[in-house]
Design a protein around this motif. Structure first.
Motif, short mmCIF file in Angstrom:
data_model
loop_
_atom_site.label_atom_id
_atom_site.label_comp_id
_atom_site.label_asym_id
_atom_site.label_seq_id
_atom_site.Cartn_x
_atom_site.Cartn_y
_atom_site.Cartn_z
N TRP A 39 31.19 -17.44 -11.98
CA TRP A 39 30.56 -18.41 -11.08
C TRP A 39 29.22 -18.83 -11.67
CZ3 TRP A 39 32.88 -20.31 -6.77
CH2 TRP A 39 34.04 -19.65 -6.34
N ALA A 40 28.94 -20.14 -11.57
CA ALA A 40 27.66 -20.67 -12.02
C ALA A 40 27.25 -21.81 -11.11
CB ALA A 40 27.75 -21.16 -13.46
N ALA A 41 25.95 -22.03 -11.05
CA ALA A 41 25.41 -23.14 -10.25
C ALA A 41 25.78 -24.45 -10.92
CB ALA A 41 23.89 -23.00 -10.13
N LYS A 42 26.31 -25.35 -10.16
CA LYS A 42 26.75 -26.65 -10.66
C LYS A 42 25.54 -27.49 -11.06
CE LYS A 42 30.18 -29.38 -11.50
NZ LYS A 42 30.94 -29.08 -12.67
N GLY A 43 25.57 -28.02 -12.30
CA GLY A 43 24.53 -28.92 -12.74
C GLY A 43 23.36 -28.27 -13.46
N TYR A 44 23.28 -26.95 -13.47
CA TYR A 44 22.17 -26.29 -14.18
C TYR A 44 22.46 -26.28 -15.66
CZ TYR A 44 19.87 -24.69 -9.96
OH TYR A 44 19.19 -24.64 -8.77
N LYS A 45 21.44 -26.39 -16.48
CA LYS A 45 21.56 -26.44 -17.93
C LYS A 45 21.11 -25.11 -18.53
CE LYS A 45 22.15 -31.02 -17.94
NZ LYS A 45 23.33 -31.36 -17.27
N LEU B 41 27.02 -38.49 -7.14
CA LEU B 41 27.46 -37.87 -5.89
C LEU B 41 26.38 -36.99 -5.29
CD1 LEU B 41 31.07 -36.71 -6.90
CD2 LEU B 41 30.42 -38.80 -5.70
N SER B 42 26.35 -36.94 -3.96
CA SER B 42 25.50 -35.95 -3.29
C SER B 42 26.15 -34.58 -3.50
CB SER B 42 25.41 -36.26 -1.80
OG SER B 42 26.66 -35.99 -1.17
N VAL B 43 25.43 -33.53 -3.19
CA VAL B 43 25.98 -32.18 -3.36
C VAL B 43 27.22 -32.01 -2.48
CG1 VAL B 43 25.51 -29.72 -3.04
CG2 VAL B 43 23.76 -31.19 -4.04
N ALA B 44 27.17 -32.50 -1.25
CA ALA B 44 28.33 -32.38 -0.35
C ALA B 44 29.52 -33.17 -0.89
CB ALA B 44 27.97 -32.86 1.05
N GLN B 45 29.26 -34.37 -1.42
CA GLN B 45 30.34 -35.18 -1.99
C GLN B 45 30.91 -34.51 -3.23
OE1 GLN B 45 27.96 -38.72 -2.45
NE2 GLN B 45 29.09 -39.78 -0.83
N LEU B 46 30.04 -33.94 -4.07
CA LEU B 46 30.50 -33.25 -5.27
C LEU B 46 31.37 -32.05 -4.89
CD1 LEU B 46 30.61 -32.80 -8.30
CD2 LEU B 46 28.37 -31.69 -8.14
N LYS B 47 30.93 -31.29 -3.89
CA LYS B 47 31.71 -30.13 -3.42
C LYS B 47 33.10 -30.58 -2.98
CE LYS B 47 31.24 -26.15 -0.23
NZ LYS B 47 32.59 -25.74 -0.30
N LYS B 48 33.18 -31.63 -2.19
CA LYS B 48 34.47 -32.13 -1.73
C LYS B 48 35.31 -32.62 -2.90
CE LYS B 48 36.80 -35.35 1.41
NZ LYS B 48 38.02 -35.15 0.69
N HIS B 49 34.69 -33.37 -3.82
CA HIS B 49 35.39 -33.88 -5.00
C HIS B 49 35.99 -32.73 -5.81
CE1 HIS B 49 36.24 -36.68 -8.27
NE2 HIS B 49 35.63 -35.85 -9.10
N LEU B 50 35.19 -31.70 -6.06
CA LEU B 50 35.68 -30.55 -6.83
C LEU B 50 36.82 -29.85 -6.10
CD1 LEU B 50 32.28 -29.13 -8.08
CD2 LEU B 50 34.09 -30.11 -9.50
N GLU B 51 36.65 -29.62 -4.80
CA GLU B 51 37.68 -28.94 -4.03
C GLU B 51 38.97 -29.75 -3.95
OE1 GLU B 51 35.64 -27.81 -0.41
OE2 GLU B 51 34.71 -26.09 -1.42
N ASP B 52 38.84 -31.08 -3.88
CA ASP B 52 40.02 -31.94 -3.90
C ASP B 52 40.80 -31.81 -5.20
OD1 ASP B 52 39.42 -32.86 -1.36
OD2 ASP B 52 38.67 -34.82 -2.03
N GLN B 53 40.10 -31.47 -6.29
CA GLN B 53 40.74 -31.28 -7.59
C GLN B 53 41.24 -29.84 -7.78
OE1 GLN B 53 38.10 -32.59 -10.71
NE2 GLN B 53 38.62 -34.72 -10.37
#
Length: 167
Positions: free
Chosen positions: A159-165, A39-51
């Motif tokens: 809160w944390a940045a999504k995808g950072y390890k 997913l793009s960042v925008a798509q991931l944001k929408k996906h997460l918010e939809d959940q």
């Protein structure tokens, strides 16, 4: 594809029976884990918010990158009021506790767990990757150590940045 469908069925079946004592069956997050890298960042944001997840964008001043921030829930596992178990009982509870945490990780509800090394009142942490504090609280309170009173839970949003390890 059949293996994924079978895995979904097994996970959903397990959720239906493992969560019956806390009232609400959480959604299985396997789709989120499989979909995130594509997913793009925008798509991931929408996906997460939809959940039901809370998110926001952060602009890194140095790199000018847009960072997707997600709300997680951090559970502080504290010494509980009932620590009078025998060594055999405490060892058994510890094994059940580790199995619970492993299950939370495998199901995608917890991203990281671990003990503190100082033997203080705060014994360890678990970071829950779930949409609500109520869900994190319910999952944390399913822990056999918590049920026995050997550990107590305090949950805070984080809160944390999504995808950072971790590094």
């Amino acid at each position: 594809m059949e293996k994924i469908s079978l895995l979904w069925a097994i996970l959903l079946f397990g959720q239906l029976f493992s969560c019956k004592d806390w009232g609400e069956v959480p959604s299985v997050k396997m789709d989120q884990q499989l979909a995130e890298p594509e997913l793009s960042v925008a798509q991931l944001k929408k996906h997460l918010e939809d959940q039901g997840f809370q998110t926001f964008y952060y602009i890194d001043e140095k790199s000018k990158d847009t960072i997707l921030m997600q709300q997680y829930f951090i559970a502080f596992l504290k010494s509980g009021p009932n620590r009078s178990q025998s060594k055999a009982e405490a060892d058994s509870l510890q094994a059940l506790h580790l199995a619970h945490l492993g299950s939370m990780y495998e199901q995608g509800y917890a991203d990281i767990s671990g003990p503190f090394g100082d033997n203080g009142d705060i014994r360890g942490i678990t970071i829950y990757n779930v949409p609500t504090q109520e869900m994190a609280d319910s999952l944390a309170n399913m822990d056999p150590m918590v049920k026995s009173g050997r550990l107590a839970i305090e949950i805070n949003s984080w809160w944390a940045a999504k995808g950072y390890k971790l590094r």
